[in-house]
Each structure stands twice: as structure tokens, then as C-alpha cells.
Design an enzyme around this catalytic site. Structure first.
Site, PDB file in Angstrom:
ATOM      1  N   GLY A 250       0.811  -1.160   0.036  1.00 19.53           N
ATOM      2  CA  GLY A 250      -0.082  -0.066  -0.022  1.00 19.53           C
ATOM      3  C   GLY A 250       0.869   1.387  -0.086  1.00 19.53           C
ATOM      4  O   GLY A 250       0.513   2.199  -0.791  1.00 19.53           O
ATOM      5  N   ASP A 251       1.888   1.236   0.772  1.00 19.85           N
ATOM      6  CA  ASP A 251       3.029   2.428   0.846  1.00 19.85           C
ATOM      7  C   ASP A 251       3.468   2.630  -0.606  1.00 19.85           C
ATOM      8  O   ASP A 251       3.802   3.595  -1.036  1.00 19.85           O
ATOM      9  CB  ASP A 251       3.920   2.250   1.716  1.00 19.85           C
ATOM     10  CG  ASP A 251       3.307   1.772   3.109  1.00 19.85           C
ATOM     11  OD1 ASP A 251       2.398   2.377   3.579  1.00 19.85           O
ATOM     12  OD2 ASP A 251       3.939   0.777   3.770  1.00 19.85           O
TER      13      ASP A 251
END
Length: 301
Positions: A250-251
Site C-alpha cells: 500500500g505504501d
């Protein structure tokens, strides 16, 4: 400059124990140590994609120094507030028949340290981008996200927020440039279960109605959805590949989105595709996404 903030960075000690048994002596078959934290992951992937950033946050003790050293090895500029007491946390991530995690507490963060962080952030201008993500340690005020966005609202700094529940919803009134919950986090906000991209879209639009300028929803193997401030409604399935490690995916999507946005002079479609490719590249690798891996996946669109 892109600034990332990680309130509680860590050293992630990743191990594999082939047949873990409670109450007995176990031995590892694999070990790796990485600097951890959502903002840190964003900074590393940005660097891998060719974009500079400054990693802000708090660090203490020998573990804090090691986090900074390892970040520098990745080519990321660390600019942490040094805390006098305690040590930055160590998170143990054990892979066996089942995966288990033990996360450390982290050091106490004083009001003086918070003031020092704001002093660094005060140097930002409207030409910079700020990324704040992750949970808040219990030694920080619960409204830390709100304090940051309120303080810099008049500077019109584009702020990216990747957080959950109240941390996210309470800052929407400050109109963050981009928010990136996943579909499960989005469902938790509204008390529903969201499995498909079509189900996600109306709830993503609700977050936009609440104040977010752009909404990016990650959905792991289901791909992603993006609702832009210009009215674009983008959706895509995930690129094909074997998931090796979902930590940091996600990052990586956030970093890829920002890289694509900057490289394409604000084109959201390009940013969306690059974000999805970066998130998937990290999921398909033991390490975080590299430029080469992202470009290979971009060819599949």
C-alpha cells in the site's frame, strides 16, 4: 521536496521458522532486518523510482541510529527528531505455518520533540508534498493528524494521508490532496463489507463528499479504484503475479502514484497506473518495488 512522516519507525526483524513450536527452542531458517514504517516505505520506493524525499519522524537509541543508517544506504535522507530516552521499536515478523507479528512499543515522545517536528515542517512551501501515514503511538496526542493539516492549510501544501478510521475521517475537513484507505478500511468507516471494485466506488465518493480531493482505494488482488477531483472514475484489476510479501504494498502504491503524478505533470490516469504497478511490484518481491519492476508491470496495461 516530498516529506514523509513516520511517527513510530522501526527495525523490522523478519524471520522464518519452518516448524514453530510454542514453549520450545526454535531456530530460524531465514533472517532479514529492514527499516520499517509506512512513511519510510514511501520514501524508499520514491527513491527507487528516482524521486528524492526527506523522511521525518522520531528516533531513539541504538535502534534509531540503525534505522537512519539503513535509510541512508537506500539513498533516502533521514531527518528524524532525536529522543533522549528509550529506543526505537523492533518489530518481529515471523513466517512459519502461520504468520505472526510482535510489534514493539517505541519511545516516549515529548512535547519538545513534537515542537521540533513542527519546526522542520514549517519550512515547507506550497511547492512541497507531505505524506503522513500509519498509526499514532500512545505517547502522541490523538489529534496529531488534525494538528498537522490545520497548521499548514493556508500554505496549500498537498497532503497525502494513509490512515484508518477516525485518523482519516477527522482530517477530511482539511481537504487532503490524496487519501488511500484499502477496501477493508473503507468498509470499516461505513460499517459495510466491500469486496468488488463496483461496490467500492460509491463509498469512495462519500469520502470525497466529506472533503478529500482525490481518493485511491487499494484492494490487494482485486486491483484498485481511483476517484479524482476532476471527476475521473478509474478502476483496474491487479497485474498478474505471485504474491511473495504484502508488507509495504500500500505504501508503494502511494509512492508510485506520486511519482507518476509528478512525471506526467499531474495526469491522474498515469499516476493511477504507476501506483497500481508499484504496489503490485512490492507484493511480488521480497524487497520494495524498483523502477525496473514497475516499468515491466506498466507494459501490461
Amino acid at each position: 521536496m516530498i516529506y514523509t512522516v513516520t511517527f513510530n519507525p522501526s527495525l523490522d526483524y523478519i524471520i522464518r521458522v519452518d516448524d514453530f513450536r510454542i514453549g520450545e527452542v526454535n531456530r530460524t531458517s531465514y533472517e532479514k532486518i529492514l527499516p520499517g514504517g509506512k512513511g519510510i516505505n514511501v520514501s524508499i520506493v520514491l527513491k527507487n523510482l528516482g524521486h528524492e524525499s526527506t523522511a521525518l519522524g522520531f528516533a531513539a537509541g541504538f535502534t534509531g541510529r540503525e534505522i537512519e543508517r539503513r535509510l541512508a544506504e537506500y539513498g533516502v535522507k533521514p531527518d528524524f527528531i532525536s529522543l533522549e530516552e528509550g529506543f526505537s521499536r523492533i518489530n518481529v515478523k515471523m513466517k512459519s505455518k502461520e504468520e505472526s507479528e510482535i510489534n514493539g512499543q517505541g519511545p516516549k515522545i515529548t512535547e519538545a520533540a513534537i515542537a521540533a517536528l513542527f519546526e522542520k515542517l514549517d519550512a515547507m512551501t506550497g511547492d512541497d508534498i507531505l505524506v503522513i501515514s500509519g498509526s499514532i503511538p500512545n505517547t502522541l496526542p490523538s489529534d496529531m493528524y488534525e494538528r498537522i493539516l490545520a497548521r499548514y492549510q493556508e500554505k496549500k501544501i498537498p497532503v497525502v494521508v494513509d490512515a484508518t478510521r477516525d485518523l482519516l475521517t477527522k482530517v477530511l475537513k482539511f481537504h487532503p490532496f490524496l487519501i488511500k484507505p484499502n477496501n477493508h478500511e473503507l468498509g470499516e468507516i461505513f460499517g459495510v463489507e466491500l469486496r468488488t471494485r463496483e461496490e467500492v466506488i460509491p463509498y469512495a465518493k462519500k469520502l470525497q463528499e466529506m472533503g478529500a480531493r482525490n481518493v485511491l482505494i487499494s484492494m490487494a488482488g482485486e486491483g484498485a479504484v481511483f476517484i479524482s477531483e476532476k471527476g475521473d472514475e478509474l478502476r483496474s484489476e491487479a497485474p498478474k503475479g505471485k504474491v511473495v510479501n504484502s508488507v509495504g504494498a500500500g505504501d508503494s502504491m502511494v509512492a508510485g502514484f506520486l511519482a507518476g503524478y509528478l512525471e506526467a505533470s499531474g495526469d491522474y490516469r498515469t499516476a493511477f497506473r504507476m501506483g497500481l504497478s508499484a504496489g503490485s511490484s512490492s507484493a511480488f518481491s521480497e524487497e520494495l518495488a524498483t523502477r525496473k519492476e514497475v516499468e515491466e508491470l506498466l507494459k501490461t496495461f
